[in-house]
Design a protein around this motif. Structure first.
Motif, PDB file in Angstrom:
ATOM      1  N   PHE A 274       2.846   5.576  10.360  1.00 44.99           N
ATOM      2  CA  PHE A 274       2.518   5.870   8.968  1.00 44.99           C
ATOM      3  C   PHE A 274       1.650   4.739   8.446  1.00 44.99           C
ATOM      4  CE2 PHE A 274       6.354   8.523   9.173  1.00 44.99           C
ATOM      5  CZ  PHE A 274       5.921   9.650   8.493  1.00 44.99           C
ATOM      6  N   GLY A 275       0.547   5.082   7.759  1.00 39.50           N
ATOM      7  CA  GLY A 275      -0.306   4.040   7.192  1.00 39.50           C
ATOM      8  C   GLY A 275       0.423   3.207   6.167  1.00 39.50           C
ATOM      9  N   ARG A 276       1.067   3.880   5.226  1.00 41.69           N
ATOM     10  CA  ARG A 276       1.868   3.237   4.193  1.00 41.69           C
ATOM     11  C   ARG A 276       3.130   4.075   3.994  1.00 41.69           C
ATOM     12  NH1 ARG A 276      -1.305  -0.101   0.557  1.00 41.69           N
ATOM     13  NH2 ARG A 276       0.601  -0.270  -0.679  1.00 41.69           N
ATOM     14  N   THR A 282      -1.950   8.036   1.599  1.00 40.06           N
ATOM     15  CA  THR A 282      -1.920   7.378   2.893  1.00 40.06           C
ATOM     16  C   THR A 282      -2.190   8.419   3.964  1.00 40.06           C
ATOM     17  OG1 THR A 282      -0.640   5.869   4.306  1.00 40.06           O
ATOM     18  CG2 THR A 282       0.567   7.684   3.272  1.00 40.06           C
ATOM     19  N   ALA A 283      -2.319   7.963   5.199  1.00 38.43           N
ATOM     20  CA  ALA A 283      -2.537   8.870   6.326  1.00 38.43           C
ATOM     21  C   ALA A 283      -1.471   8.624   7.384  1.00 38.43           C
ATOM     22  CB  ALA A 283      -3.932   8.646   6.921  1.00 38.43           C
ATOM     23  N   ASP A 317     -13.352   4.453   7.232  1.00 37.10           N
ATOM     24  CA  ASP A 317     -13.053   3.180   6.563  1.00 37.10           C
ATOM     25  C   ASP A 317     -11.589   3.125   6.134  1.00 37.10           C
ATOM     26  OD1 ASP A 317     -15.648   2.343   6.906  1.00 37.10           O
ATOM     27  OD2 ASP A 317     -16.291   2.851   4.866  1.00 37.10           O
ATOM     28  N   PHE A 318     -11.079   4.243   5.614  1.00 36.96           N
ATOM     29  CA  PHE A 318      -9.690   4.294   5.167  1.00 36.96           C
ATOM     30  C   PHE A 318      -8.745   4.090   6.349  1.00 36.96           C
ATOM     31  CE2 PHE A 318      -5.716   6.226   3.923  1.00 36.96           C
ATOM     32  CZ  PHE A 318      -5.592   5.956   2.570  1.00 36.96           C
ATOM     33  N   ALA A 319      -9.000   4.828   7.427  1.00 37.21           N
ATOM     34  CA  ALA A 319      -8.145   4.718   8.605  1.00 37.21           C
ATOM     35  C   ALA A 319      -8.226   3.326   9.220  1.00 37.21           C
ATOM     36  CB  ALA A 319      -8.552   5.771   9.633  1.00 37.21           C
ATOM     37  N   LEU A 323      -4.986   0.961   9.736  1.00 39.94           N
ATOM     38  CA  LEU A 323      -4.610   0.598  11.098  1.00 39.94           C
ATOM     39  C   LEU A 323      -4.685  -0.905  11.340  1.00 39.94           C
ATOM     40  CD1 LEU A 323      -6.298   3.539  13.039  1.00 39.94           C
ATOM     41  CD2 LEU A 323      -3.838   3.086  12.856  1.00 39.94           C
ATOM     42  N   THR A 324      -5.683  -1.564  10.796  1.00 44.02           N
ATOM     43  CA  THR A 324      -5.759  -3.016  10.976  1.00 44.02           C
ATOM     44  C   THR A 324      -4.678  -3.732  10.177  1.00 44.02           C
ATOM     45  OG1 THR A 324      -7.484  -3.139   9.262  1.00 44.02           O
ATOM     46  CG2 THR A 324      -8.203  -3.040  11.558  1.00 44.02           C
TER      47      THR A 324
END
Length: 414
Positions: A274-276, A282-283, A317-319, A323-324
């Motif tokens: 989960f991104g957030r 979020t993604a 850019d969002f992903a 992820l980073t």
């Protein structure tokens, strides 16, 4: 164009249109499948990238043990992967410790129990009313709802949610779900690149105006997304009840971005991040589907609509940022955009799949009802229990075809 006359015209070459056309064709009924795009499949679209079949639209055989596309895929010689989906197993712990995942899972189950428990009689309300006040997991519950419904829970009918039927078997086609659906249309006559602008029902035979000439037909099956039906004066004379039903069943949005990934072996096959966990915008990230060096990124609802304004670069850019944040700044060097389709911006979709706002579930039956015994409707939005799915689209397409076959037995066309 081979002919400007047919017995049955099927408008829209997605899963519903293909199912209807194939059923009629196999029964020996002259029919023509008319599609605005230069390809069949609609919101089912498999692309070959980097040697892999990537489903940019529908990708999971939901209720796979009963799903007719499962049998069709097998008959085509396609391989069915029964690996349990990532959402049924623990996620990777980065940004989401295991104990927190357990808390979230309990909150998720309570949420769905409350959605159903509050329904009495004909009552309806938004799913968000089943949230725990100030619940710590409400943001993530909203995010997950956008992947399921294409819209946030405050927009989605609890009644519609309760109507959905699911066996909880979710499988995949290794060669691609979209490829399976398109292959089913192989023997069917079709007309591609033909945008339908009008269906004139003033005469005994229906006159269908397309960008590639007019076609006449005894009967028609309309398999267009509600986003098109609700925004287009398609019929003459008009069918305002159909337009309103389509408006009452808007398309939500779920987009997928595929990334290629270097050095994938550090992650388990078919794992998830989960991104957030604290917000709806979020993604989620499906890592190594089928064991491939790929990340399948899911975006839904308002977040997806907002990102579409910036094009595919905005999604990457969002992903990359999410992820980073989870995996470290060096991870950005390991990912590259691979494939995507912006379903909201797609002029022949304008969204992903339908949802019913509170109080609008009856619109599904209204949309599905035939008109004058010669105009039929099919598509995922017409399905009461399997909306938003390719198998729901299939069932409604076959039902429309069967209704026409029954009428032909009573009174032959012409």
């Amino acid at each position: 164009m081979a002919s400007d006359e047919t017995e049955v015209a099927i408008i829209g070459g997605g899963a519903a249109g293909i199912a209807a056309a194939r059923h009629l064709h196999d029964a020996g009924v002259p029919c023509l499948l008319i599609e605005a795009r230069e390809r069949l499949g609609g919101r089912a679209w498999t692309q070959q990238k980097a040697g892999f079949a990537l489903d940019l639209g529908c990708g999971w055989l939901h209720s796979a043990d009963l799903n007719p596309w499962t049998k069709i895929a097998k008959e085509q010689g396609h391989q069915i992967d029964k690996t349990p989906p990532p959402w049924t197993r623990p996620s990777l712990p980065q940004g989401f410790p295991v104990e927190k995942q357990l808390e979230y899972r309990e909150a998720f189950n309570r949420f769905h129990e409350r959605v159903v428990a509050k329904l009495t009689g004909d009552q309806d309300y938004p799913e968000s009313e089943a949230f725990e006040p100030n619940g710590p997991w409400n943001g993530l519950l909203s995010a997950v709802t956008t992947y399921i419904s294409g819209a946030e829970p405050e927009k989605v009918s609890a009644r519609d949610f309760d109507n959905y039927a699911d066996t909880h078997e979710n499988w995949r086609v290794i060669e691609g779900y979209g490829a399976t659906i398109v292959a089913h249309a192989t023997p069917v006559p079709r007309l591609l690149g033909a945008v339908v602008s009008r269906i004139d029902r003033n005469s005994k035979r229906l006159k269908i105006a397309t960008g590639r000439g007019d076609i006449t037909a005894e009967r028609v099956i309309v398999c267009l997304p509600t986003s098109i039906l609700g925004a287009t004066e398609l019929f003459a004379p008009a069918l305002p009840e159909k337009m309103q039903a389509a408006v009452d069943l808007p398309l939500g949005l779920a987009d997928k971005l595929f990334l290629s990934m270097e050095r994938p072996e550090e992650f388990p096959d078919d794992s998830r991040l989960f991104g957030r966990t604290d917000r709806a915008a979020t993604a989620t990230y499906h890592l190594r589907p089928f064991g491939r060096p790929v990340i399948e990124c899911y975006f839904g609802g308002d977040n997806a609509w907002a990102l579409e304004r910036g094009g595919e670069a905005a999604f990457f850019d969002f992903a990359r940022q999410e992820l980073t944040d989870l995996l470290g700044s060096d991870f950005t060097k390991r990912i590259t955009p691979l494939a995507m389709n912006l379903w909201g911006a797609d002029p022949f979709s304008r969204g992903a799949y339908s949802y019913a706002p509170p109080g609008k579930t009856a619109a599904r039956a209204i949309l599905a009802a035939p008109v004058e015994g010669r105009i039929f409707f099919a598509g995922e939005a017409c399905s009461r229990e399997s909306y938003s799915t390719a198998h729901g689209a299939y069932a409604t397409g076959v039902a429309a075809a069967q209704a026409i076959l029954a009428m032909r037995k009573q009174k032959p066309p012409g």
